[in-house]
Design an enzyme around this catalytic site. Structure first.
Site, short mmCIF file in Angstrom:
data_model
loop_
_atom_site.label_atom_id
_atom_site.label_comp_id
_atom_site.label_asym_id
_atom_site.label_seq_id
_atom_site.Cartn_x
_atom_site.Cartn_y
_atom_site.Cartn_z
N ARG A 1 32.82 55.82 60.62
CA ARG A 1 32.95 57.08 61.34
C ARG A 1 31.72 57.27 62.23
O ARG A 1 30.64 57.61 61.74
CB ARG A 1 33.07 58.24 60.35
CG ARG A 1 33.54 59.54 60.97
CD ARG A 1 33.37 60.69 60.01
NE ARG A 1 31.98 61.12 59.94
CZ ARG A 1 31.39 61.57 58.85
NH1 ARG A 1 32.02 61.62 57.71
NH2 ARG A 1 30.11 61.95 58.88
N TYR B 1 22.37 63.00 56.66
CA TYR B 1 22.59 62.05 55.56
C TYR B 1 22.70 60.59 56.01
O TYR B 1 22.99 59.72 55.20
CB TYR B 1 23.85 62.44 54.76
CG TYR B 1 25.09 62.67 55.59
CD1 TYR B 1 25.92 61.62 55.98
CD2 TYR B 1 25.46 63.97 55.97
CE1 TYR B 1 27.06 61.83 56.74
CE2 TYR B 1 26.61 64.20 56.73
CZ TYR B 1 27.40 63.14 57.09
OH TYR B 1 28.54 63.35 57.84
N HIS C 1 31.41 64.39 60.82
CA HIS C 1 32.67 64.63 60.12
C HIS C 1 33.52 65.64 60.89
O HIS C 1 34.73 65.48 61.05
CB HIS C 1 32.43 65.16 58.71
CG HIS C 1 33.68 65.58 58.01
ND1 HIS C 1 34.61 64.68 57.52
CD2 HIS C 1 34.19 66.81 57.73
CE1 HIS C 1 35.62 65.33 56.98
NE2 HIS C 1 35.39 66.62 57.10
#
Length: 403
Positions: A289, A302, A293
């Site tokens: 990805r 993160y 998100h």
């Protein structure tokens, strides 16, 4: 030998194997070999990842070439570019406060178009949210995407769902597939989900239902490495998601999700097995990805920006597929520039039209949900809302809403 023993009113048949028997055919595990070695299984060798194209767009094995027509290949590629263009515009629109939410599909485009091309219109899709490209490839128009994201009067969901959310339910997909089986339809169900969803109880219930009912459903897992903000290594142990399919007795394959031809081949064969043999399939598409998100997320909290940049540079599914098309002389730099300009104009026109449209009528809140009419409690709520809207028209202003 067999021994018949009576327990109250029930007869129980127990199978006692001789010392020379090699297999323990218990009802719960047929075909298990006896062993004298005391050994606990911890981790089996990792499941292989099926691929067709290398990073330079070359076929690794010529026999793996699906030999798709030029028309099909260009449709797949153009839809990848269209999805990218739409993602860019709608992501920026959310940042400007023009829509409430959005999720991009950067880096996962091959899982969309590769799987969609292998299906036909009779196959039932349970899409999640990062499968907009699947809908696009099956005929969902740019206008329909824009109307859904703006929740306007032409939104097919009538403003009841978040932008770019189309809904998926893993257990319901098993039920839908069982219905196709009972109806003897020459079709299957495809249910898309992320690896994060595999940590939910519904995932396990769904696979068990599908497996024990021998239903023609393909569970398509996009393993992009991050379940929202949780890296895969912190979310689960064991060999990814594919290993769980084997545990549930399902035909299972792990595929390079950045390789559009590998995804196509795997999905096509999965459909053949699902439909001809009435069996459930699990596909784990390994991808990355690239974007956050969602517009509510900052993925640099993160993971490093360098990690993202490296993936974009080394393993872009669009770049890999473009190189393949260029080697076939199906695509060129001139065509690339021309199409990108054309599709951006088309998306912007649709975007502007959707933004001008009014919201769905208030009455839509009460319609299409209950086939047999509203239950008493909702009738009371509707009556009270009507009363308040008439009494306080300024507070409940309906300007900007369809009548």
């Amino acid at each position: 030998m067999y021994r018949i023993t009576k327990f109250n009113k029930f007869l129980s048949i127990r199978l006692f194997s001789s010392k020379t028997a090699s297999q323990a055919n218990f009802p719960g595990a047929v075909g298990s070999n006896f062993t004298t070695t005391l050994k606990f299984l911890y981790n089996q060798p990792a499941i292989d990842t099926y691929s067709v194209l290398d990073n330079d767009g070359n076929l690794t094995v010529k026999e793996s070439d699906p030999k798709l027509s030029k028309e099909s290949l260009l449709k797949m590629y153009k839809n990848m570019i269209t999805l990218n263009t739409m993602d860019l515009i709608l992501y920026e629109a959310q940042r400007q406060g023009r829509i409430s939410f959005y999720m991009t599909s950067y880096g996962e485009e091959a899982t969309h178009m590769g799987s969609a091309e292998a299906l036909n219109i009779d196959d039932v899709i349970f899409g999640q949210y990062r499968e907009a490209g699947v809908l696009l490839h099956r005929g969902f128009t740019i206008d329909q995407f824009m109307n859904q994201c703006y929740s306007n009067e032409l939104d097919l969901g009538k403003g009841r769902q978040m932008p770019v959310h189309y809904g998926t339910q893993l257990p319901q997909a098993a039920g839908a597939a069982y219905a196709l089986k009972r109806q003897k339809k020459n079709a299957c169900v495809v249910c898309y989900f992320g690896e994060g969803a595999a940590s939910e109880g519904d995932f396990h219930a769904a696979l068990n239902i599908a497996s024990t009912t021998d239903s023609p459903v393909i569970y398509f897992c996009r393993n992009n490495g991050y379940a929202i903000s949780t890296p895969a290594k912190e979310q689960y142990r064991g060999d990814g998601i594919a290993s769980r399919g084997v545990g549930y007795g399902m035909h299972t394959i792990r595929v390079d999700g950045n390789d559009i031809l590998a995804v196509y081949n795997a999905t096509k064969e999965a459909k053949r097995i699902a439909v001809s043999e009435n069996r459930p399939i699990l596909i784990e598409a390994m991808t990355y990805r690239v974007g956050h998100h969602s517009t509510s997320d900052d993925s640099t909290a993160y993971r490093s920006k360098q990690e993202i940049a490296d993936w974009q540079k080394v393993d872009s599914p669009i770049t890999r597929f473009r190189k393949y098309l260029e080697k076939l002389r199906y695509w060129s730099e001139e065509e690339e520039k021309s199409f990108k300009k054309e599709i951006k104009k088309k998306v912007m026109t649709s975007f502007a039209e959707a933004e001008k449209r009014v919201k769905p009528a208030v009455k839509e809140m009460w319609e299409d949900v209950y086939g047999d009419g509203l239950p008493p409690i909702l009738k009371e709520q509707k009556k009270e809302l009507d009363r308040l809207m008439k009494k306080y028209p300024d507070v409940y202003n309906q300007d900007g809403y369809a009548k």
